[in-house]
Design an enzyme around this catalytic site. Structure first.
Site, PDB file in Angstrom:
ATOM      1  N   CYS A  11       0.680  -1.113   0.218  1.00 32.04           N
ATOM      2  CA  CYS A  11       0.202  -0.176   0.207  1.00 32.04           C
ATOM      3  C   CYS A  11       0.455   1.014   0.111  1.00 32.04           C
ATOM      4  CB  CYS A  11      -1.046   0.149   1.076  1.00 32.04           C
ATOM      5  SG  CYS A  11      -2.499   1.108   0.891  1.00 32.04           S
ATOM      6  N   CYS A  85      -5.000   0.606  -3.696  1.00 29.43           N
ATOM      7  CA  CYS A  85      -4.605   2.340  -3.331  1.00 29.43           C
ATOM      8  C   CYS A  85      -3.987   2.900  -5.384  1.00 29.43           C
ATOM      9  CB  CYS A  85      -3.809   2.561  -2.205  1.00 29.43           C
ATOM     10  SG  CYS A  85      -2.573   0.990  -2.485  1.00 29.43           S
ATOM     11  N   CYS A  89       3.114  -0.850  -8.794  1.00 26.85           N
ATOM     12  CA  CYS A  89       4.899  -2.256  -8.362  1.00 26.85           C
ATOM     13  C   CYS A  89       5.333  -2.842  -9.602  1.00 26.85           C
ATOM     14  CB  CYS A  89       3.850  -3.466  -7.840  1.00 26.85           C
ATOM     15  SG  CYS A  89       3.867  -3.979  -6.557  1.00 26.85           S
TER      16      CYS A  89
END
Length: 137
Positions: A11, A85, A89
């Site tokens: 997150c 959120c 990545c």
């Protein structure tokens, strides 16, 4: 996955949702899963309402600290779960990616955090079943 699966919860601030998920997976996984969490812009401390909400169900995350997300942490994980959120990545072959849509507990009181906590517990229990790990509780 060979041996003990590794799960990374991601997150932005690594202060609420990802810490609660890591706490539940650690508590319910009984050591059968390597559990990590990180954030792209970690906060200074864990959200106190998240700490309180988890303590209410017997899971202590008070000693945890937000950690920075690194490509190596992602690459060495079997499962990477982003926490609704929009966090970007790095993508590596062989890593399974999931996104859990969850309300953000930042700035919320414990009353608002409890339903998020309970939803995370349900998702973690389903993840354990998917990984073939018996869970406690």
């Amino acid at each position: 996955m060979s041996g003990r699966p590794s799960v990374l919860f991601v997150c932005v601030h690594n202060a609420g949702r990802s810490q609660m998920a890591a706490g539940f997976l650690t508590a319910l996984g009984g050591g059968a899963v390597e559990v990590r969490s990180a954030g792209s812009a970690p906060a200074d401390t864990i959200n106190p309402a998240a700490v309180q909400a988890m303590a209410e169900v017997g899971v202590d995350i008070s000693t945890q600290a937000p950690k920075v997300l690194t490509p190596d942490t992602v690459q060495t994980s079997d499962v990477v779960i982003t926490m609704g959120c929009g966090d970007a990545c790095p993508v590596f072959p062989g890593v399974s990616y999931r996104d859990w849509e969850l309300a953000d507990p930042a700035g919320q009181g414990v009353e608002a955090v409890r339903p998020i906590r309970d939803e995370i517990r349900t998702k973690v229990q389903a993840l354990l079943a998917e990984l073939g790990v018996e869970h406690a509780g």
